[in-house]
Design an enzyme around this catalytic site. Structure first.
Site, PDB file in Angstrom:
ATOM      1  N   GLN A  85      32.528  55.727  52.352  1.00 56.64           N
ATOM      2  CA  GLN A  85      31.788  55.299  51.166  1.00 56.64           C
ATOM      3  C   GLN A  85      30.372  54.889  51.565  1.00 56.64           C
ATOM      4  O   GLN A  85      30.180  54.080  52.476  1.00 56.64           O
ATOM      5  CB  GLN A  85      32.477  54.138  50.463  1.00 56.64           C
ATOM      6  CG  GLN A  85      31.798  53.791  49.136  1.00 56.64           C
ATOM      7  CD  GLN A  85      32.445  52.606  48.432  1.00 56.64           C
ATOM      8  OE1 GLN A  85      32.288  51.478  48.874  1.00 56.64           O
ATOM      9  NE2 GLN A  85      33.159  52.886  47.344  1.00 56.64           N
ATOM     10  N   CYS A 114      29.393  48.428  42.973  1.00 49.86           N
ATOM     11  CA  CYS A 114      29.257  47.133  43.640  1.00 49.86           C
ATOM     12  C   CYS A 114      28.345  46.214  42.812  1.00 49.86           C
ATOM     13  O   CYS A 114      27.174  46.534  42.580  1.00 49.86           O
ATOM     14  CB  CYS A 114      28.679  47.320  45.039  1.00 49.86           C
ATOM     15  SG  CYS A 114      28.446  45.753  45.919  1.00 49.86           S
ATOM     16  N   LYS A 156      32.488  55.993  42.717  1.00 48.05           N
ATOM     17  CA  LYS A 156      33.224  54.841  42.195  1.00 48.05           C
ATOM     18  C   LYS A 156      32.290  54.083  41.261  1.00 48.05           C
ATOM     19  O   LYS A 156      31.157  53.762  41.632  1.00 48.05           O
ATOM     20  CB  LYS A 156      33.695  53.923  43.329  1.00 48.05           C
ATOM     21  CG  LYS A 156      34.491  52.720  42.828  1.00 48.05           C
ATOM     22  CD  LYS A 156      34.910  51.802  43.978  1.00 48.05           C
ATOM     23  CE  LYS A 156      35.676  50.598  43.431  1.00 48.05           C
ATOM     24  NZ  LYS A 156      36.041  49.641  44.490  1.00 48.05           N
ATOM     25  N   ASP A 216      42.649  44.899  40.143  1.00 46.93           N
ATOM     26  CA  ASP A 216      43.834  44.020  40.089  1.00 46.93           C
ATOM     27  C   ASP A 216      45.130  44.770  40.380  1.00 46.93           C
ATOM     28  O   ASP A 216      46.176  44.487  39.791  1.00 46.93           O
ATOM     29  CB  ASP A 216      43.929  43.336  38.711  1.00 46.93           C
ATOM     30  CG  ASP A 216      42.895  42.237  38.548  1.00 46.93           C
ATOM     31  OD1 ASP A 216      42.189  41.957  39.528  1.00 46.93           O
ATOM     32  OD2 ASP A 216      42.786  41.680  37.437  1.00 46.93           O
TER      33      ASP A 216
END
Length: 481
Positions: A85, A114, A156, A216
């Site tokens: 990444q 991020c 992402k 999560d």
């Protein structure tokens, strides 16, 4: 790093896209700062982790500094499939970093999720979700400059408050040739709030490439639950319930029509079957059920048409197809499923109408056959009766022909006597009429004579009246004098 790299050259790199076609939920170890190093990746692979990420690496530092490369990236032959990444904000810098790791890793991932302040302030991470054209350009550049068709390029991201913007970002990345997209179901501002799995599901429904759900997921049970909530990729989905039901209806229709068309079962027999009490009770709801199924099949047919148009509109040029063959195959698989669903719903709709028409025609044919049988019975009865009457008539004619000569003379004499009596009667009547006429003629002559006498007397009286009138007039004239 050099020793590890030499060792990794001996192993054959894998195609990460094969994981998404394996039929199982793909267990992915997400990139974690300072944790997702080689030692940690080796550990989690021993516990059936399918795909591992490196920690986020700043692409500019990685390209510029050998020290940064030695510090940030180490691997070995067992460390596969592996995704590196990168944090990048320039397309060429990301391409340079990708070319460096291409021989030793199975793909790269562009971090667009991020939320750390330093990353956003430097133009990395989550701020890129607001620059879809830049993301699209970076993905396209990597695709065009990496020759290995199995080398994956993924991103992402986090979601926007307006989900349409997120869908637009994903679609632009897909058009550029991205292999898959990992979606963290929170916005840039959210940290510990509940993950929006419904948003991930909407994104998944809008895309034709694999979508990885993130957020999560702490246990394997969580991964299974999120997979069912979002329908995210990592498991090849079986035919859904509604299409399984449509396929069942289609096969049932084919079987019923074949049974109805069996030549040794007559329409009259089918009518007797249709007259069973069970069918009589079902007939009350038959029309409603028929129309309901028609409406459902039409809706599913239109949905299949929409899916075909959706996946047919994804144009992949020849070069992109060679570079990103797995993504192209995935789109083709989606298109095939849509076409299969179109055929299922279309033929089910057609055969449902044919089945209804077949049952109606069988019922009408049975009624016509029953009516024809009744008419044939009546015709046979009438024919038998006519034959009977004709036989009796022939017997009577034969009987009459045998007695005719003996009775002919007696019949002639009786006729003559009767005619004589009638002539005598007519003569008597004529005589009476003649007498009455003579008498009437005599009376007419007498009346005529009497009338002549009365006329003469009338004339005589008129003369006397005129004389008296004249005398009266003369007497009155003298009085006036």
């Amino acid at each position: 790093m050099i020793g590890d790299i030499r060792e990794s050259k001996e192993c054959q790199l894998k195609d990460p896209m094969d994981l998404f076609h394996s039929g199982q939920v793909v267990k992915i170890c997400a990139p974690m700062v300072r944790y997702s190093k080689l030692a940690f990746r080796t550990l989690v692979r021993k516990y059936s982790c399918d795909l591992c990420y490196t920690p986020m690496i700043v692409a500019a530092d990685f390209v510029r500094s050998a020290k940064a490369r030695d510090s940030e990236f180490t691997t070995n032959k067992g460390d596969h499939p592996l995704i590196v990444q990168f944090a990048a904000k320039e397309a060429q810098v990301l391409c340079d970093a990708a070319r460096i790791v291409c021989p030793f890793a199975d793909g790269i991932d562009l971090n667009c999720g991020c939320p750390q302040r330093w990353a956003v302030s430097e133009g990395y991470g989550a701020c890129l979700i607001n620059k879809p054209e830049l993301v699209k350009d970076m993905v396209r550049h990597v695709r065009s400059q990496i020759d290995n068709p199995k080398f994956s390029v993924s991103i992402k991201i986090r979601i926007h408050e307006d989900l349409k913007r997120t869908v637009d970002l994903c679609q632009k990345a897909e058009a550029a040739g991205v292999s898959w997209i990992t979606v963290h179901g929170r916005s840039i501002e959210e940290r510990h709030q509940p993950v929006h799995y419904d948003a991930i599901k909407i994104i998944k429904q809008s895309m034709s490439i694999p979508i990885v759900a993130n957020g999560d997921i702490k246990t394997l049970k969580d991964a299974e639950n999120v997979h069912h909530l979002t329908e995210a990729d990592g498991k090849i989905k079986q035919m859904t319930f509604q299409w399984t039901a449509v396929a069942t209806i289609l096969y049932g229709e084919i079987g019923v029509i074949l049974v109805l068309c069996l030549p040794f079962i007559s329409p009259l027999r089918w009518q007797k079957i249709f007259m069973f009490p069970l069918w009589s009770k079902m007939a009350v709801f038959w029309n409603k059920m028929f129309l309901t199924i028609i409406v459902l099949l039409i809706i599913l047919f239109l949905d299949a048409v929409r899916e075909i148009r959706k996946y047919s509109s994804v144009h992949v040029n020849e070069k992109a197809a060679n570079v990103n063959s797995s993504a192209f195959d995935h789109i083709q698989m989606k298109l095939f499923r849509s076409q299969r669903n179109l055929y299922l719903s279309g033929f089910s709709l057609f055969l449902w109408l044919v089945l209804r028409r077949t049952v109606t025609l069988l019922t009408q044919l049975a009624k016509e056959m029953a009516s024809h049988a009744a008419l044939e019975t009546q015709v046979n009865d009438a024919t038998e009766a006519a034959k009977k009457y004709m036989a009796e008539n022939e017997r009577l004619q034969e009987a009459l022909s045998g007695k005719g000569h003996g009775k002919k003379k007696e019949s002639t004499d009786a006729t003559k006597e009767k005619l004589k009596e009638e002539v005598e009667h007519l003569k008597a009547e004529l005589q009476k009429t003649s007498d009455a006429f003579h008498k009437a003629k005599t009376e007419v002559a007498a009346v005529k004579k009497q009338s002549e006498g009365l006329r003469k007397e009338y004339d005589h009286l008129m003369k006397e009246f005129q004389q008296l009138q004249q005398s009266l007039n003369q007497a009155e004239g003298k009085k006036d004098l």
